[in-house]
Design a protein around this motif. Structure first.
Motif, PDB file in Angstrom:
ATOM      1  N   ALA A 134      -0.976  -4.771  14.370  1.00  0.00           N
ATOM      2  CA  ALA A 134      -1.787  -3.608  14.743  1.00  0.00           C
ATOM      3  C   ALA A 134      -3.093  -3.962  15.422  1.00  0.00           C
ATOM      4  O   ALA A 134      -3.568  -3.215  16.263  1.00  0.00           O
ATOM      5  CB  ALA A 134      -2.085  -2.765  13.512  1.00  0.00           C
ATOM      6  N   GLY A 146      -6.187   1.169   4.127  1.00  0.00           N
ATOM      7  CA  GLY A 146      -5.376   2.275   4.641  1.00  0.00           C
ATOM      8  C   GLY A 146      -4.220   2.607   3.718  1.00  0.00           C
ATOM      9  O   GLY A 146      -3.917   3.780   3.479  1.00  0.00           O
ATOM     10  N   PRO A 150      -4.239   7.130   0.651  1.00  0.00           N
ATOM     11  CA  PRO A 150      -3.586   8.341   0.148  1.00  0.00           C
ATOM     12  C   PRO A 150      -3.767   8.563  -1.359  1.00  0.00           C
ATOM     13  O   PRO A 150      -3.545   9.665  -1.849  1.00  0.00           O
ATOM     14  CB  PRO A 150      -2.106   8.113   0.478  1.00  0.00           C
ATOM     15  CG  PRO A 150      -2.105   7.144   1.610  1.00  0.00           C
ATOM     16  CD  PRO A 150      -3.295   6.255   1.361  1.00  0.00           C
ATOM     17  N   ARG A 183      -5.281   2.503  10.051  1.00  0.00           N
ATOM     18  CA  ARG A 183      -4.231   3.486  10.351  1.00  0.00           C
ATOM     19  C   ARG A 183      -2.838   2.913  10.126  1.00  0.00           C
ATOM     20  O   ARG A 183      -1.933   3.618   9.657  1.00  0.00           O
ATOM     21  CB  ARG A 183      -4.394   3.983  11.782  1.00  0.00           C
ATOM     22  CG  ARG A 183      -5.649   4.833  11.952  1.00  0.00           C
ATOM     23  CD  ARG A 183      -5.963   5.144  13.402  1.00  0.00           C
ATOM     24  NE  ARG A 183      -7.225   5.857  13.527  1.00  0.00           N
ATOM     25  CZ  ARG A 183      -8.045   5.736  14.540  1.00  0.00           C
ATOM     26  NH1 ARG A 183      -7.748   4.938  15.563  1.00  0.00           N
ATOM     27  NH2 ARG A 183      -9.178   6.411  14.568  1.00  0.00           N
ATOM     28  N   ALA A 184      -2.644   1.640  10.441  1.00  0.00           N
ATOM     29  CA  ALA A 184      -1.337   0.993  10.210  1.00  0.00           C
ATOM     30  C   ALA A 184      -1.010   0.967   8.723  1.00  0.00           C
ATOM     31  O   ALA A 184       0.125   1.261   8.316  1.00  0.00           O
ATOM     32  CB  ALA A 184      -1.341  -0.423  10.789  1.00  0.00           C
ATOM     33  N   TYR A 186      -2.253   2.972   6.395  1.00  0.00           N
ATOM     34  CA  TYR A 186      -2.105   4.354   5.958  1.00  0.00           C
ATOM     35  C   TYR A 186      -0.694   4.865   6.251  1.00  0.00           C
ATOM     36  O   TYR A 186      -0.031   5.450   5.380  1.00  0.00           O
ATOM     37  CB  TYR A 186      -3.158   5.214   6.663  1.00  0.00           C
ATOM     38  CG  TYR A 186      -3.253   6.630   6.173  1.00  0.00           C
ATOM     39  CD1 TYR A 186      -3.939   6.929   5.008  1.00  0.00           C
ATOM     40  CD2 TYR A 186      -2.685   7.676   6.894  1.00  0.00           C
ATOM     41  CE1 TYR A 186      -4.036   8.242   4.541  1.00  0.00           C
ATOM     42  CE2 TYR A 186      -2.777   8.980   6.446  1.00  0.00           C
ATOM     43  CZ  TYR A 186      -3.456   9.269   5.276  1.00  0.00           C
ATOM     44  OH  TYR A 186      -3.560  10.554   4.825  1.00  0.00           O
ATOM     45  N   GLU A 187      -0.220   4.643   7.464  1.00  0.00           N
ATOM     46  CA  GLU A 187       1.130   5.100   7.849  1.00  0.00           C
ATOM     47  C   GLU A 187       2.206   4.385   7.026  1.00  0.00           C
ATOM     48  O   GLU A 187       3.184   4.996   6.613  1.00  0.00           O
ATOM     49  CB  GLU A 187       1.365   4.899   9.343  1.00  0.00           C
ATOM     50  CG  GLU A 187       0.536   5.832  10.202  1.00  0.00           C
ATOM     51  CD  GLU A 187       0.742   7.303   9.873  1.00  0.00           C
ATOM     52  OE1 GLU A 187       1.900   7.730   9.678  1.00  0.00           O
ATOM     53  OE2 GLU A 187      -0.264   8.037   9.774  1.00  0.00           O
ATOM     54  N   GLN A 188       2.037   3.084   6.810  1.00  0.00           N
ATOM     55  CA  GLN A 188       3.028   2.324   6.037  1.00  0.00           C
ATOM     56  C   GLN A 188       3.095   2.818   4.594  1.00  0.00           C
ATOM     57  O   GLN A 188       4.185   2.954   4.036  1.00  0.00           O
ATOM     58  CB  GLN A 188       2.692   0.823   6.080  1.00  0.00           C
ATOM     59  CG  GLN A 188       3.773  -0.049   5.486  1.00  0.00           C
ATOM     60  CD  GLN A 188       5.074   0.003   6.255  1.00  0.00           C
ATOM     61  OE1 GLN A 188       5.096   0.144   7.483  1.00  0.00           O
ATOM     62  NE2 GLN A 188       6.180  -0.084   5.557  1.00  0.00           N
ATOM     63  N   LYS A 190       2.348   5.831   3.494  1.00  0.00           N
ATOM     64  CA  LYS A 190       2.984   7.157   3.487  1.00  0.00           C
ATOM     65  C   LYS A 190       4.505   7.031   3.566  1.00  0.00           C
ATOM     66  O   LYS A 190       5.218   7.768   2.922  1.00  0.00           O
ATOM     67  CB  LYS A 190       2.431   8.010   4.629  1.00  0.00           C
ATOM     68  CG  LYS A 190       1.027   8.502   4.316  1.00  0.00           C
ATOM     69  CD  LYS A 190       0.358   9.379   5.339  1.00  0.00           C
ATOM     70  CE  LYS A 190       1.148   9.964   6.430  1.00  0.00           C
ATOM     71  NZ  LYS A 190       0.360  10.742   7.394  1.00  0.00           N
ATOM     72  N   LYS A 191       5.001   6.037   4.338  1.00  0.00           N
ATOM     73  CA  LYS A 191       6.451   5.817   4.405  1.00  0.00           C
ATOM     74  C   LYS A 191       7.010   5.363   3.063  1.00  0.00           C
ATOM     75  O   LYS A 191       8.091   5.770   2.661  1.00  0.00           O
ATOM     76  CB  LYS A 191       6.775   4.769   5.462  1.00  0.00           C
ATOM     77  CG  LYS A 191       6.599   5.225   6.882  1.00  0.00           C
ATOM     78  CD  LYS A 191       6.904   4.085   7.846  1.00  0.00           C
ATOM     79  CE  LYS A 191       6.512   4.437   9.253  1.00  0.00           C
ATOM     80  NZ  LYS A 191       6.618   3.278  10.157  1.00  0.00           N
ATOM     81  N   ARG A 194       7.224   8.285   0.271  1.00  0.00           N
ATOM     82  CA  ARG A 194       8.058   9.469   0.548  1.00  0.00           C
ATOM     83  C   ARG A 194       9.272   9.496  -0.340  1.00  0.00           C
ATOM     84  O   ARG A 194       9.877   8.559  -0.684  1.00  0.00           O
ATOM     85  CB  ARG A 194       8.494   9.490   2.011  1.00  0.00           C
ATOM     86  CG  ARG A 194       7.399   9.974   2.883  1.00  0.00           C
ATOM     87  CD  ARG A 194       7.868  10.154   4.313  1.00  0.00           C
ATOM     88  NE  ARG A 194       6.695  10.412   5.121  1.00  0.00           N
ATOM     89  CZ  ARG A 194       6.489   9.888   6.301  1.00  0.00           C
ATOM     90  NH1 ARG A 194       7.370   9.104   6.849  1.00  0.00           N
ATOM     91  NH2 ARG A 194       5.401  10.190   6.970  1.00  0.00           N
TER      92      ARG A 194
END
Length: 194
Positions: A134, A146, A150, A183-184, A186-188, A190-191, A194
């Motif tokens: 990233a 990140g 969450p 951000r990388a 954070y997105e990881q 969230k995945k 889920r």
């Protein structure tokens, strides 16, 4: 709102930068914070641990009792496991999976991964690889932040403001690198949740 966080890792990995960004974000929200003394800083490569407490009401102690931590945020897997006695039953471990082998009798990496995988609430990721992809390998701590964001009860934008403020003196390129890493992570995370 109340969050009790144990930050852990190895000296030089950027634990203090994570704590500073979280602290700034909490203060921006009007929350109170207390942070315990960080241990191990005298030696690069030595273990580092810090207690960070955030609350909307008064905080009497800066130390988190055993079984009271909502989160363990760790840049090193063995260090994450070291502080499990402080984790609440419903607490989460957010950790790097890449060992920092700094002692001769470092545990087997596969055994560490099995133990992490057995935890009921864990986000375990290779923050080093995510940082490299990233932004920069030096921003692994912001990837981890990140990934923890969450779970911290604050909006992601507050952390991004903290990153901008803390790294501004190093120039726009460093700020953008750390934002991309955040951000990388954070997105990881969230995945994974889920």
């Amino acid at each position: 709102m109340k969050k009790d966080i144990i930050l852990s890792g190895v000296g030089g990995q950027g634990i203090l930068s994570i704590a500073t960004v979280i602290g700034r974000a909490a203060l921006e929200e009007g929350l109170q914070i207390k942070q315990a003394e960080v241990h191990g800083m005298s030696q690069r490569g030595g273990d580092v641990q810090s207690n960070l407490r955030i609350s909307s009401s008064r905080i009497d102690s800066d130390l988190i009792p055993r079984g009271g931590a909502d989160l363990i945020i760790s840049l090193e897997p063995m260090e994450a496991l070291r502080y499990l006695p402080w984790l609440a039953a419903d607490g989460w471990v957010i950790t790097n999976t890449v060992p920092f082998v700094n002692i001769p009798n470092y545990p087997d990496a596969e055994a560490l991964q099995r133990e992490l995988a057995s935890l009921p609430h864990v986000v375990a990721l290779d923050v080093d690889s995510l940082a490299k992809a990233a932004a920069s390998p030096r921003s692994a701590n912001m990837v981890l932040l990140g990934a923890a964001a969450p779970f911290l009860g604050l909006e992601a934008g507050k952390f991004e403001q903290g990153i901008r403020a803390i790294f501004a003196r190093k120039g726009d390129a460093v700020v953008e690198m750390n934002l991309a890493a955040f951000r990388a992570g954070y997105e990881q995370a969230k995945k994974q949740i889920r």
